[in-house]
Scaffold this motif. Structure first.
Motif, PDB file in Angstrom:
ATOM      1  N   LEU A 174       6.137   6.982   0.260  1.00  0.00           N
ATOM      2  CA  LEU A 174       5.268   6.595   1.373  1.00  0.00           C
ATOM      3  C   LEU A 174       4.235   7.706   1.636  1.00  0.00           C
ATOM      4  O   LEU A 174       3.058   7.444   1.881  1.00  0.00           O
ATOM      5  CB  LEU A 174       6.153   6.376   2.610  1.00  0.00           C
ATOM      6  CG  LEU A 174       5.455   6.023   3.900  1.00  0.00           C
ATOM      7  CD1 LEU A 174       4.862   4.623   3.823  1.00  0.00           C
ATOM      8  CD2 LEU A 174       6.421   6.101   5.077  1.00  0.00           C
ATOM      9  N   GLN A 175       4.716   8.937   1.546  1.00  0.00           N
ATOM     10  CA  GLN A 175       3.856  10.083   1.867  1.00  0.00           C
ATOM     11  C   GLN A 175       2.674  10.185   0.899  1.00  0.00           C
ATOM     12  O   GLN A 175       1.583  10.598   1.282  1.00  0.00           O
ATOM     13  CB  GLN A 175       4.675  11.388   1.800  1.00  0.00           C
ATOM     14  CG  GLN A 175       5.776  11.495   2.835  1.00  0.00           C
ATOM     15  CD  GLN A 175       7.095  10.866   2.412  1.00  0.00           C
ATOM     16  OE1 GLN A 175       7.139  10.027   1.509  1.00  0.00           O
ATOM     17  NE2 GLN A 175       8.180  11.256   3.048  1.00  0.00           N
ATOM     18  N   HIS A 176       2.891   9.811  -0.377  1.00  0.00           N
ATOM     19  CA  HIS A 176       1.785   9.854  -1.342  1.00  0.00           C
ATOM     20  C   HIS A 176       0.770   8.766  -1.029  1.00  0.00           C
ATOM     21  O   HIS A 176      -0.433   8.955  -1.214  1.00  0.00           O
ATOM     22  CB  HIS A 176       2.311   9.682  -2.772  1.00  0.00           C
ATOM     23  CG  HIS A 176       3.043  10.895  -3.265  1.00  0.00           C
ATOM     24  ND1 HIS A 176       3.632  10.952  -4.513  1.00  0.00           N
ATOM     25  CD2 HIS A 176       3.290  12.095  -2.686  1.00  0.00           C
ATOM     26  CE1 HIS A 176       4.219  12.125  -4.662  1.00  0.00           C
ATOM     27  NE2 HIS A 176       4.017  12.836  -3.560  1.00  0.00           N
ATOM     28  N   LEU A 177       1.249   7.624  -0.569  1.00  0.00           N
ATOM     29  CA  LEU A 177       0.337   6.515  -0.258  1.00  0.00           C
ATOM     30  C   LEU A 177      -0.483   6.842   0.993  1.00  0.00           C
ATOM     31  O   LEU A 177      -1.654   6.502   1.081  1.00  0.00           O
ATOM     32  CB  LEU A 177       1.124   5.213  -0.068  1.00  0.00           C
ATOM     33  CG  LEU A 177       1.929   4.791  -1.306  1.00  0.00           C
ATOM     34  CD1 LEU A 177       2.791   3.581  -1.018  1.00  0.00           C
ATOM     35  CD2 LEU A 177       1.001   4.509  -2.481  1.00  0.00           C
ATOM     36  N   ILE A 178       0.155   7.525   1.929  1.00  0.00           N
ATOM     37  CA  ILE A 178      -0.555   7.925   3.146  1.00  0.00           C
ATOM     38  C   ILE A 178      -1.436   9.151   2.862  1.00  0.00           C
ATOM     39  O   ILE A 178      -2.494   9.333   3.453  1.00  0.00           O
ATOM     40  CB  ILE A 178       0.457   8.197   4.293  1.00  0.00           C
ATOM     41  CG1 ILE A 178       1.134   6.874   4.699  1.00  0.00           C
ATOM     42  CG2 ILE A 178      -0.189   8.864   5.487  1.00  0.00           C
ATOM     43  CD1 ILE A 178       2.216   7.005   5.760  1.00  0.00           C
ATOM     44  N   GLY A 179      -0.966  10.004   1.939  1.00  0.00           N
ATOM     45  CA  GLY A 179      -1.749  11.179   1.541  1.00  0.00           C
ATOM     46  C   GLY A 179      -1.498  12.391   2.418  1.00  0.00           C
ATOM     47  O   GLY A 179      -2.129  13.443   2.240  1.00  0.00           O
ATOM     48  N   ILE A 224      14.735  -0.157  -0.627  1.00  0.00           N
ATOM     49  CA  ILE A 224      14.280   0.988   0.187  1.00  0.00           C
ATOM     50  C   ILE A 224      15.056   0.980   1.505  1.00  0.00           C
ATOM     51  O   ILE A 224      14.973  -0.003   2.266  1.00  0.00           O
ATOM     52  CB  ILE A 224      12.753   0.907   0.431  1.00  0.00           C
ATOM     53  CG1 ILE A 224      12.027   1.040  -0.915  1.00  0.00           C
ATOM     54  CG2 ILE A 224      12.296   1.955   1.428  1.00  0.00           C
ATOM     55  CD1 ILE A 224      10.553   0.719  -0.869  1.00  0.00           C
ATOM     56  N   PRO A 225      15.826   2.036   1.794  1.00  0.00           N
ATOM     57  CA  PRO A 225      16.696   2.002   2.984  1.00  0.00           C
ATOM     58  C   PRO A 225      15.929   1.890   4.299  1.00  0.00           C
ATOM     59  O   PRO A 225      16.364   1.204   5.206  1.00  0.00           O
ATOM     60  CB  PRO A 225      17.473   3.328   2.913  1.00  0.00           C
ATOM     61  CG  PRO A 225      17.153   3.938   1.589  1.00  0.00           C
ATOM     62  CD  PRO A 225      15.924   3.277   1.039  1.00  0.00           C
ATOM     63  N   SER A 226      14.774   2.557   4.396  1.00  0.00           N
ATOM     64  CA  SER A 226      14.030   2.577   5.669  1.00  0.00           C
ATOM     65  C   SER A 226      12.903   1.539   5.617  1.00  0.00           C
ATOM     66  O   SER A 226      11.759   1.837   5.986  1.00  0.00           O
ATOM     67  CB  SER A 226      13.443   3.969   5.866  1.00  0.00           C
ATOM     68  OG  SER A 226      12.730   4.334   4.672  1.00  0.00           O
TER      69      SER A 226
END
Ligand SMILES: C[S@@+](CC[C@H](N)C(=O)[O-])C[C@H]1O[C@@H](n2cnc3c(N)ncnc32)[C@H](O)[C@@H]1O
Length: 297
Positions: free
Chosen positions: A71-76, A20-22
């Motif tokens: 990441l966005q799916h995990l954060i929602g 993962i680059p970031s």
């Protein structure tokens, strides 16, 4: 007891190993999310302990991210134009470059306000980020937002409710302009925005796993050459736009030279091309003619 700092370092190492680059940025955001804190608040207390329950839940999230779930799916949720939008695997995660579309649209805010009942349309609304931002930024506008995906529309409606603009946006299910025409809006749209699917079919399998395996294909697939939706949207644009109506499209990288001739052939005039942060021509603003030929209205 594990500390905040140790958790961030553990997550960073796992993300780096997963390619993962970031990695560090994702680790900080995910740990902050898991501990219901902001990233900056965590900086202030790197050595404070994390209770066992939070640690277990966070380790599960870290594992999922290391398997390349976005990441966005995990954060929602994810931010767009300074507001938070709920996201899941039914909708495209709002992208920063799409904010240039809003920037282009807001340049016409003054013109729209001069109309008696300015009508704006968002085709392929997804999370609703464009339609909802327009509703918030241009309170005079009546907004219609369409999508072919019922699941995406549910998410867009939820977001509209969260931002208090449900009563300002009509969400419509259907293929491109069909539901708009059914509302009797042919020839009456003052502002039309769209970020259509534009990834060429052959490129889909080469995308990062987060996109390829977790974002809806219907939001990405632009047909064999990526231009399918531009052809369809532009061919009929003059039948939907009001005289001198604006059409603002997000473009994929390198698509300007193909899309402009399609627009011109449909009788639209190029008004402006906006480049994104990377200098890529990203947003095309077109104007319909004052006396458009609308034989099929
Ligand atoms: C690239 S996404 C854009 C989502 C959102 N507007 C944004 O900018 O983040 C394209 C959207 O178009 C929708 N879509 C795909 N084919 C469609 C069609 N034939 N008619 C209407 N919407 C369609 C997809 O479901 C998806 O929500």
């Amino acid at each position: 007891m594990t500390t905040v700092k140790a958790l961030i370092e553990m997550a960073t190492a796992q993300f780096q190993a997963a390619g993962i680059p970031s990695a560090r940025w994702d680790a900080e955001l995910l740990v902050a999310h898991g501990l219901h804190e902001t990233r900056l608040a965590l900086y202030a207390r790197p050595d404070s302990g994390v209770n066992e329950k939070d640690e277990t839940a966070l380790k599960e999230l870290v594992l999922r991210r290391a398997r390349r779930e976005p990441l966005q799916h995990l954060i929602g949720a994810w931010e767009f134009w300074g507001r938070s939008f709920k996201v899941n695997s039914d909708v495209l995660i709002p992208r920063p470059e799409t904010e240039f579309l809003i920037e282009s649209a807001l340049a016409f805010r003054g013109l729209l306000k001069e109309q008696e009942a300015p009508t704006a349309v968002d085709i392929g609304t997804g999370s609703g980020c464009l339609a909802i931002t327009l509703a918030k930024e241009i309170p005079e506008a009546r907004i219609y937002a369409s999508d072919l995906s019922s699941e995406a529309l549910s998410m867009a409606e939820e977001n509209a409710k969260m931002h208090g603009v449900s009563d300002r946006i009509r969400f419509l299910k259907g293929d491109l302009y069909e539901p708009i025409k059914q509302q009797g809006l042919a020839g009456r749209v003052n502002l039309l925005v769209s970020n259509p699917p534009y990834i060429p079919g052959a490129v889909l399998m080469e995308l990062e796993p987060e996109v390829r395996d977790h974002e809806p294909r219907i939001a990405l697939d632009g047909g064999l050459d990526g231009l399918l939706f531009y052809r369809r949207l532009l061919a009929e644009a003059q039948t939907v736009l009001a005289p001198e109506g604006m059409m603002i499209l997000e473009l994929g990288q390198g698509q300007t030279a193909d899309v402009i001739p399609l627009a011109v052939r449909s009788g639209l005039t190029v008004h402006h091309i906006l480049r994104d942060y990377a200098g890529i021509p990203r947003v095309l603003t077109l104007v319909s003619s004052a006396q458009a030929h609308r034989s099929n209205v």
